[in-house]
Design an enzyme around this catalytic site. Sequence first.
Site, PDB file in Angstrom:
ATOM      1  N   ASP A  21      33.422-135.056  53.309  1.00 62.19           N
ATOM      2  CA  ASP A  21      32.371-136.070  53.459  1.00 62.19           C
ATOM      3  C   ASP A  21      33.028-137.432  53.685  1.00 62.19           C
ATOM      4  OD1 ASP A  21      30.145-137.707  53.250  1.00 62.19           O
ATOM      5  OD2 ASP A  21      30.088-137.604  51.053  1.00 62.19           O
ATOM      6  N   ASP A  98      29.654-122.742  67.355  1.00 61.83           N
ATOM      7  CA  ASP A  98      28.714-121.668  67.071  1.00 61.83           C
ATOM      8  C   ASP A  98      27.570-121.755  68.076  1.00 61.83           C
ATOM      9  OD1 ASP A  98      27.631-119.590  65.234  1.00 61.83           O
ATOM     10  OD2 ASP A  98      28.921-120.603  63.778  1.00 61.83           O
ATOM     11  N   ASP A 202      26.445-116.163  67.363  1.00 57.06           N
ATOM     12  CA  ASP A 202      25.824-115.702  66.123  1.00 57.06           C
ATOM     13  C   ASP A 202      24.957-114.463  66.367  1.00 57.06           C
ATOM     14  OD1 ASP A 202      25.185-116.619  63.265  1.00 57.06           O
ATOM     15  OD2 ASP A 202      23.174-116.404  64.101  1.00 57.06           O
ATOM     16  N   GLU A 256      29.511-112.345  66.978  1.00 53.09           N
ATOM     17  CA  GLU A 256      29.291-111.760  65.645  1.00 53.09           C
ATOM     18  C   GLU A 256      28.494-110.473  65.836  1.00 53.09           C
ATOM     19  OE1 GLU A 256      27.494-112.783  61.261  1.00 53.09           O
ATOM     20  OE2 GLU A 256      26.387-113.280  63.046  1.00 53.09           O
ATOM     21  N   HIS A 326      31.951-117.884  56.117  1.00 47.29           N
ATOM     22  CA  HIS A 326      30.929-118.543  55.295  1.00 47.29           C
ATOM     23  C   HIS A 326      29.869-117.588  54.762  1.00 47.29           C
ATOM     24  CE1 HIS A 326      29.196-118.054  59.207  1.00 47.29           C
ATOM     25  NE2 HIS A 326      28.003-118.351  58.716  1.00 47.29           N
ATOM     26  N   ASP A 327      29.929-116.310  55.145  1.00 43.59           N
ATOM     27  CA  ASP A 327      28.968-115.318  54.650  1.00 43.59           C
ATOM     28  C   ASP A 327      29.610-114.316  53.686  1.00 43.59           C
ATOM     29  OD1 ASP A 327      26.976-116.332  56.382  1.00 43.59           O
ATOM     30  OD2 ASP A 327      27.602-114.990  57.996  1.00 43.59           O
TER      31      ASP A 327
HETATM   32  C1  GLC Z   1      24.927-115.121  60.998  1.00 43.19           C
HETATM   33  C2  GLC Z   1      25.478-116.300  60.263  1.00 43.19           C
HETATM   34  C3  GLC Z   1      24.725-116.457  58.990  1.00 43.19           C
HETATM   35  C4  GLC Z   1      23.270-116.695  59.320  1.00 43.19           C
HETATM   36  C5  GLC Z   1      22.710-115.596  60.229  1.00 43.19           C
HETATM   37  C6  GLC Z   1      21.428-116.013  60.865  1.00 43.19           C
HETATM   38  O1  GLC Z   1      25.106-113.939  60.302  1.00 43.19           O
HETATM   39  O2  GLC Z   1      26.854-116.149  60.081  1.00 43.19           O
HETATM   40  O3  GLC Z   1      25.237-117.502  58.195  1.00 43.19           O
HETATM   41  O4  GLC Z   1      22.505-116.728  58.152  1.00 43.19           O
HETATM   42  O5  GLC Z   1      23.589-115.312  61.291  1.00 43.19           O
HETATM   43  O6  GLC Z   1      21.641-117.013  61.826  1.00 43.19           O
HETATM   44 CA    CA Z   2      28.482-137.301  54.844  1.00 43.47          CA
END
Ligand code: GLC
Ligand code: CA
Length: 556
Positions: A21, A98, A202, A256, A326-327
């Site tokens: 930040d 992304d 994604d 993905e 991140h998942d």
């Molecule tokens: C992908 C992303 C995830 C998101 C999902 C829906 O799996 O990595 O974080 O919630 O798509 O967009």
């Molecule tokens: Ca900020």
Amino acid sequence: MKSRWYKDAVFYQIYPRSFKDSNGDGIGDIRGIIEKIDYLKGLGINAVWLSPVYMSPNDDNGYDISNYRDINPEFGTLEDWKEMIDKMHQNGIRLVMDLVVNHSSDEHQWFLESKKSKDNPYRNYYIWRPGKNNDGKKPPNNWTSRFGGSAWKYDQNTNEWYLHLFSEKQPDLNWENPAVRQEVVDICNYWLDLGVDGFRCDVITYISKANGLPDGKYNPILRGDEHFVAKPKIHEYLNQLNRESWSKYDTMIVGEAAGLTRKDAELLVSESRNEMDSVIEFELSLVDMKFNAIPVKLNLKKFKKIQSAWQNIPDDCWNTLFYENHDQPRSISRYGNEFGPFRKELAKMLAISYITLKGTPYIYQGQEIGMSNISLNPDEYADIMTKRIFQITKKFPPLYWLAKKVMKKVARDNARTPMQWSDGANADFSTSTPWFKLNPNYGDINVQAQLNNPNSILNFYKKIIDFRINNEILIKGSYKEYFPNHKRVYAFERAYEGKRFIIICNFKSDVVNLNCIDMNAMGAKLVLSNYANTAETFKNGMTLRAYEAFIYYIES
Ligand code: GLC
Ligand code: CA
């Protein structure tokens, strides 16, 4: 013509909200990323995958986009973004953004129009259907949302339902409509003209749905996915994007790909087919999960079998290598004992075990310092998916109890705690209270402390990243697994033009004897290992200490 630059790349994934930040509002932002480009350069990575920074009401932290061409003000401005990409490029770092186009936000202009009336020009941008028995009471089919519950939401205004495979604020786009595909082509070209080097697409395997949207087989969690994972039209759609956008630039496209079989993956990434360059698939991430949802102890034999199967995909295909994103939960919490005395060795062994494989490695922010899962109470989670799970299970006490246990291990929030830059106030992530709880271990685990310690996890990552990027054998070499039935050790060889690396990893915290291997006799030279002192390991075959890992070099 594409230069396949991504085959030499090591990626670093930034989840912007939790990275750094810069303006003290507690939310990571683009100027924060700019501040840390020197850090990324020092780490040695040469490409970044940036999770979404577009306009979004943040129902799913940016994976619900309301304007594909602008930056969310909480992250900064398009001018900041341009400065960021320039500085990355000046430092030899490519930027992959992304691309979230299976669905948009329900606050996107297209959807606001679409829901106005059945004859609105944008109606067909989304997937609308009448309810099953026409009184609007029953959804058009039995598909479930990946976040739980029905995948359909009723709209009173037009007496129809729209499909949302994720939250109801993430309506699925209708890829059957050529106008939607044209929009996606234009969005890609817009960002490519601004200099991005590719996209991480994604949930791209969901864009084509089976004709007639038939009911799915019974499955409490993933009902219907046989009707929308990698259905035939996906190839036509991706060919179009490739032809009209991606192939015109020097891009890397990684999709993905949840639920994908290896055969399907080959069709998506084989070089001659002009679709994508590689996929992020989850077979490995599911090996220690029962029913795709409940974590169980890692069975290393199964893990190795899957890893080897993907390593052996045909030569014109390319792999993606990762443990975290991140998942996913943090790898040191998932694959070993993060609280034991060998936490550092564990983190380094894991790095060796996948960065030396064939494919493009991805490192998720914080992985390079050994960040771990966080323990939260149910009301402390921020992620929509976990909140939904608690909401649904709350009415059934045994299930709720199970959900609490399971979420501690697998909740996506484990990976989303703010980056731990120092042991100072707010871990130096922000000058004010961060948007999400910091892992209380930041006093011990942080960048600043590790930068100056030659034996730190961070400095080990620097070594292995450099080793991977500057090593033809690791980039181009063949793969062969040793001892596939061994329950504790993962060992393999990478060979290229008569030179070989042999990589040996003890995945357990017990000592393992490998009597059958004599590195001295093979004329092998130890080139990298995760312990500071390796003197004793050659006597009587090989002894591997807790999580010990070696890379040997043989020239024959
Ligand atoms: C992908 C992303 C995830 C998101 C999902 C829906 O799996 O990595 O974080 O919630 O798509 O967009
Ligand atoms: Ca900020």
